[in-house]
Motif scaffolding. Structure first.
Motif, PDB file in Angstrom:
ATOM      1  N   GLU A 104      -3.326  -0.865  -4.388  1.00 14.67           N
ATOM      2  CA  GLU A 104      -1.824  -0.898  -4.065  1.00 14.67           C
ATOM      3  C   GLU A 104      -1.070  -1.645  -5.200  1.00 14.67           C
ATOM      4  O   GLU A 104      -1.630  -2.570  -5.793  1.00 14.67           O
ATOM      5  CB  GLU A 104      -1.777  -1.398  -2.772  1.00 14.67           C
ATOM      6  N   ASP A 208      -3.830  -4.196   2.470  1.00 14.84           N
ATOM      7  CA  ASP A 208      -2.501  -4.150   1.510  1.00 14.84           C
ATOM      8  C   ASP A 208      -1.716  -2.940   1.924  1.00 14.84           C
ATOM      9  O   ASP A 208      -0.700  -2.745   1.987  1.00 14.84           O
ATOM     10  CB  ASP A 208      -2.878  -3.759   0.058  1.00 14.84           C
ATOM     11  N   GLU A 209      -2.618  -1.872   2.275  1.00 11.53           N
ATOM     12  CA  GLU A 209      -2.204  -0.506   2.749  1.00 11.53           C
ATOM     13  C   GLU A 209      -1.295  -0.702   4.098  1.00 11.53           C
ATOM     14  O   GLU A 209      -0.423  -0.120   4.317  1.00 11.53           O
ATOM     15  CB  GLU A 209      -3.203   0.522   3.066  1.00 11.53           C
ATOM     16  N   THR A 210      -1.822  -1.417   4.701  1.00  6.03           N
ATOM     17  CA  THR A 210      -1.289  -1.758   6.220  1.00  6.03           C
ATOM     18  C   THR A 210       0.229  -2.177   6.191  1.00  6.03           C
ATOM     19  O   THR A 210       1.085  -1.792   6.767  1.00  6.03           O
ATOM     20  CB  THR A 210      -2.131  -2.658   6.950  1.00  6.03           C
ATOM     21  N   MET A 212       1.924  -2.207   3.230  1.00 10.53           N
ATOM     22  CA  MET A 212       2.907  -1.593   2.524  1.00 10.53           C
ATOM     23  C   MET A 212       3.572  -0.390   3.321  1.00 10.53           C
ATOM     24  O   MET A 212       4.526   0.079   2.974  1.00 10.53           O
ATOM     25  CB  MET A 212       1.977  -0.991   1.334  1.00 10.53           C
ATOM     26  N   LYS A 213       2.780  -0.168   4.389  1.00 12.52           N
ATOM     27  CA  LYS A 213       3.574   0.903   5.253  1.00 12.52           C
ATOM     28  C   LYS A 213       4.700   0.212   6.297  1.00 12.52           C
ATOM     29  O   LYS A 213       5.470   1.199   6.954  1.00 12.52           O
ATOM     30  CB  LYS A 213       2.532   1.431   6.264  1.00 12.52           C
ATOM     31  N   THR A 214       4.984  -0.961   6.155  1.00 13.43           N
ATOM     32  CA  THR A 214       6.002  -1.656   7.074  1.00 13.43           C
ATOM     33  C   THR A 214       7.309  -1.883   6.305  1.00 13.43           C
ATOM     34  O   THR A 214       7.247  -1.530   5.057  1.00 13.43           O
ATOM     35  CB  THR A 214       5.437  -3.143   7.392  1.00 13.43           C
ATOM     36  N   ARG A 215       8.128  -1.921   7.073  1.00 13.65           N
ATOM     37  CA  ARG A 215       9.635  -2.394   6.495  1.00 13.65           C
ATOM     38  C   ARG A 215       9.780  -3.563   5.602  1.00 13.65           C
ATOM     39  O   ARG A 215      10.654  -3.928   4.947  1.00 13.65           O
ATOM     40  CB  ARG A 215      10.589  -2.554   7.418  1.00 13.65           C
ATOM     41  N   LYS A 217       8.535  -6.566   2.688  1.00 11.94           N
ATOM     42  CA  LYS A 217       7.920  -6.218   0.972  1.00 11.94           C
ATOM     43  C   LYS A 217       6.923  -7.263   1.063  1.00 11.94           C
ATOM     44  O   LYS A 217       6.810  -8.487   1.557  1.00 11.94           O
ATOM     45  CB  LYS A 217       9.167  -6.733   0.070  1.00 11.94           C
TER      46      LYS A 217
END
Length: 689
Positions: A104, A208-210, A212-215, A217
């Motif tokens: 990511e 990282d993917e988890t 990055m899907k949130t609101r 940064k």
């Protein structure tokens, strides 16, 4: 080619060794040093390759060592043997492009094109977008807690090669030796291993993917990461989410190092202090514009983050780079060798009137120090040789050789350029000051380079000299060996000489030069005989002993010319014959053309015909596309012969002076400068007779 076969290829293993040698470092538990590994490099790599392909390869146990950290604790490293570092580096080179594209954008450590600086820039970007609440987090003993089963499962998603997976599994579950006691790794990736940075990034990719899907940064550098939020409740939720995501990887947050804060309160990340709208480093730490190496091992990244550099005399580390950084901080305002043989040494570039004296350093594991007005050459803390600094005008360092900060500062102050190369002559970079600059001269040089007609005239002079000088060398040896006949080659070269003055474009000129070179090397092949297996000039990689000697000699000559170009204030990258491109000193290549045959080619021919260098002095390529390598002792013989040629006398045609070749090159550089300045109507090339 399958991934495993690519990792095992001779060319990839050789490139991996170059990288291991560049990073330096001591031996593993087998006590084999990089220098010892390289003594019979071809045979060693071919044996290692066969072990891998036959399925007999087993990694040597890791050597465990401790490095003091800034907080008083110890970071433990597990150092592989040199042979295993080579294989792991080869694997990293093959696997990195595959795995990196899965990573990511939030991951900034150990990746090409990523760095500490870019991570900080991303944080500033988020801050300016209103993300002012910060979760500054750290994973508990991350590298030591990585679960092998989960890591291998993640690896197999992208690497569909059982043999590669088997290699990784062996490296993960290897033995570790500390104070004579042997244990087996059951979890974690060994810090100090070349493949560990890649695997450690892969393990956290799901994490990282988890995030990055949130609101939120999110920015991560190795095991250190921060989450940026717009309000405190969101930051508190982020901590809870992080704990849950890490549990799935059998990891946990380090509560002592994890905190919730705000830009107004300030926090420190990657050695940088963030406070409101300011970012800065403490005065005693490194500057922000130092880029992180993308593949630096975790231990090196740790030292760069903390700013603490404990003594590491025997670890795989970029010691030279660290010392260069120290030396240049205080400098911003602005072929004979020392070969450490048993026999007596000869001073650098000796002649009756020495000029641009070069100190060649080839012996791996040595240190160049400075004391008073002298250079001291040390090995294992024992002084091998002392060279008065006044006798040194430039230094060429080959391979794993270190310089002290004091020696570097002295070279910067005295404007002694230091050229860094691999043990076989591949260029890494140079240490030089900015004292020799001439903006007006450079401006004029750019103008001439941009003028097709003027550049073409200079190019014609250079090509004329190259063809003439090559022809004269062949004629000289033809006269000495009456049974050899070069009339056809000489006639064709004369035809090419006559064409030079009539060409109208650079491409046409290069075509004439190429045709003449083909006839010249055809004659050279006849002169040397069939026994040397020389068919044509081939540069990268040199496939046979003759090409290997030519390439090595051109490298030595190139950097001698480079130093003179700098000495006279010309811009080495702005030439007139060779195309301008990034990273290529075109002007140096221009001047080189006139002296290839009389200096390097003549030296190579003489050494071969006299029997001073033999076939046994080379490591012949064991794989298609692999280079033919000159052995250490033969390199020393060649450098002595090269320096002898550079110090031999010749009549300099444009001035009529009787000088040595080094002074002759200097006069050509001066003549080119005068022409650029408008003090001469045209550039007069160096034509031998």
């Amino acid at each position: 080619m399958k991934l495993f076969e690519e990792i095992c290829s001779y060319s990839k293993l050789l490139s991996a060794f170059d990288k291991v040698e560049e990073n330096a470092g001591g031996p593993g538990v087998d006590n084999v040093t990089i220098e010892e590994f390289s003594l019979s490099l071809n045979e060693t790599l071919m044996f290692l390759r066969k072990e891998l392909l036959d399925g007999r390869y087993k990694p040597v146990a890791l050597r465990k060592v401790g490095i003091p950290k800034g907080d008083g604790s110890v970071r433990w490293l597990s150092i592989p043997a040199v042979r295993d570092r080579v294989v792991q580096t080869s694997a990293s080179m093959v696997l990195s492009p595959i795995l990196d594209r899965e990573f990511e954008e939030c991951s900034f450590a150990y990746r090409k094109g990523k760095s500490v600086k870019k991570a900080i820039q991303k944080i500033v970007h988020y801050r300016d977008k209103g993300y002012l609440w910060v979760v500054d987090a750290d994973i508990t003993s991350y590298f030591d807690e990585i679960n092998h089963e989960l890591l291998l499962k993640e690896t197999m998603k992208y690497i569909n090669d059982e043999k590669v997976i088997h290699l990784i599994n062996m490296w993960l579950k290897g033995d570790v030796v500390y104070k004579g006691r042997r244990t087996k790794l059951t979890k974690g990736v060994p810090q100090g291993s070349p493949v560990s940075p890649l695997l450690s990034n892969l393990y956290l990719d799901v994490f990282d993917e988890t995030l990055m899907k949130t609101r939120y940064k999110y920015v991560r550098f190795a095991d250190d990461f921060i989450i940026l939020c717009k309000d405190r409740p969101a930051a508190e939720d982020a901590i809870e989410l992080t704990e849950d995501a890490l549990k799935k990887l059998r990891l946990s947050l380090n509560n002592d190092k994890t905190r919730l804060t705000h830009f107004n309160s300030g926090f420190k990340y990657l050695g940088v202090k963030f406070l409101r709208s300011m970012i800065f480093r403490p005065i005693y730490e490194d500057k922000l514009d130092i880029e992180e190496e993308p593949d630096a091992p975790p231990a090196i990244a740790e030292r760069r983050k903390t700013g603490i550099t404990p003594p590491l005399p025997d670890l795989p580390d970029t010691v030279m780079a660290e010392a260069f950084k120290d030396a240049t901080k205080d400098a911003e305002d602005v072929n004979l060798d020392s070969l450490f043989q048993e026999k007596p040494e000869i001073e650098p570039s000796v002649s009756k009137n020495p000029f641009l004296r070069t100190l060649y350093l080839l012996e791996q594991g040595t240190v160049l120090a400075k004391e008073d007005e002298r250079f001291r050459i040390l090995k294992e803390k024992v002084e091998i040789k002392v060279v008065p600094a006044i006798k040194v005008d430039q230094i060429l360092i080959f391979g794993n050789i270190q310089m002290t900060t004091q020696a570097m500062k002295f070279c910067l102050e005295k404007d002694i350029p230091v050229i860094l190369l691999s043990s076989r002559g591949r260029y890494f970079g140079e240490l030089s000051s900015f004292k020799i600059t001439n903006v007006a001269l450079h401006k004029r040089q750019f103008e001439i380079a941009d003028n097709d007609a003027l550049s073409l005239e200079i190019g014609k002079s250079i090509v004329k000299a190259k063809i003439n000088n090559s022809k004269v060398i062949i004629q000289r040896y033809g006269r000495k060996r009456g049974h050899l006949h070069f009339e056809s080659e000489v006639q064709q070269m004369n035809l090419m000489l006559n064409k030079v003055s009539r060409v109208l474009m650079r491409d046409e000129l290069m075509g004439v030069e190429g045709a003449a070179a083909a006839r010249y090397f055809s004659a050279l092949r006849t002169l040397l005989g069939d026994g040397w297996d020389f068919r044509k000039r081939q540069k990268q990689p040199p496939p046979d002993p003759v090409n290997s000697l030519l390439s090595y000699g051109y490298t030595l000559l190139f950097y001698n010319i480079y130093a003179m170009v700098r000495m006279h204030g010309l811009h080495p990258y702005i030439g007139f014959l060779h195309i301008l491109r990034n990273g290529h000193p075109a002007l140096v290549s221009d001047i080189l053309e006139e002296f290839r045959a009389p200096v390097v080619d003549a030296t190579v021919i003489s050494l071969i015909l006299r029997g001073s260098i033999k076939q046994k002095d080379f490591l012949l390529p064991g794989d298609s596309g692999a280079p033919c390598l000159l052995t250490g002792d033969a390199r020393k013989i060649f450098i002595r012969a090269f320096e002898s040629k550079m110090n031999s006398s010749i009549s300099h045609g444009p001035t009529g002076y009787h000088v040595d070749y080094r002074r002759c090159i200097d006069l050509q550089v001066q003549g080119l400068r005068k022409m650029i300045q408008g003090n001469l109507n045209k550039y007069e090339p160096m034509l031998i007779k």
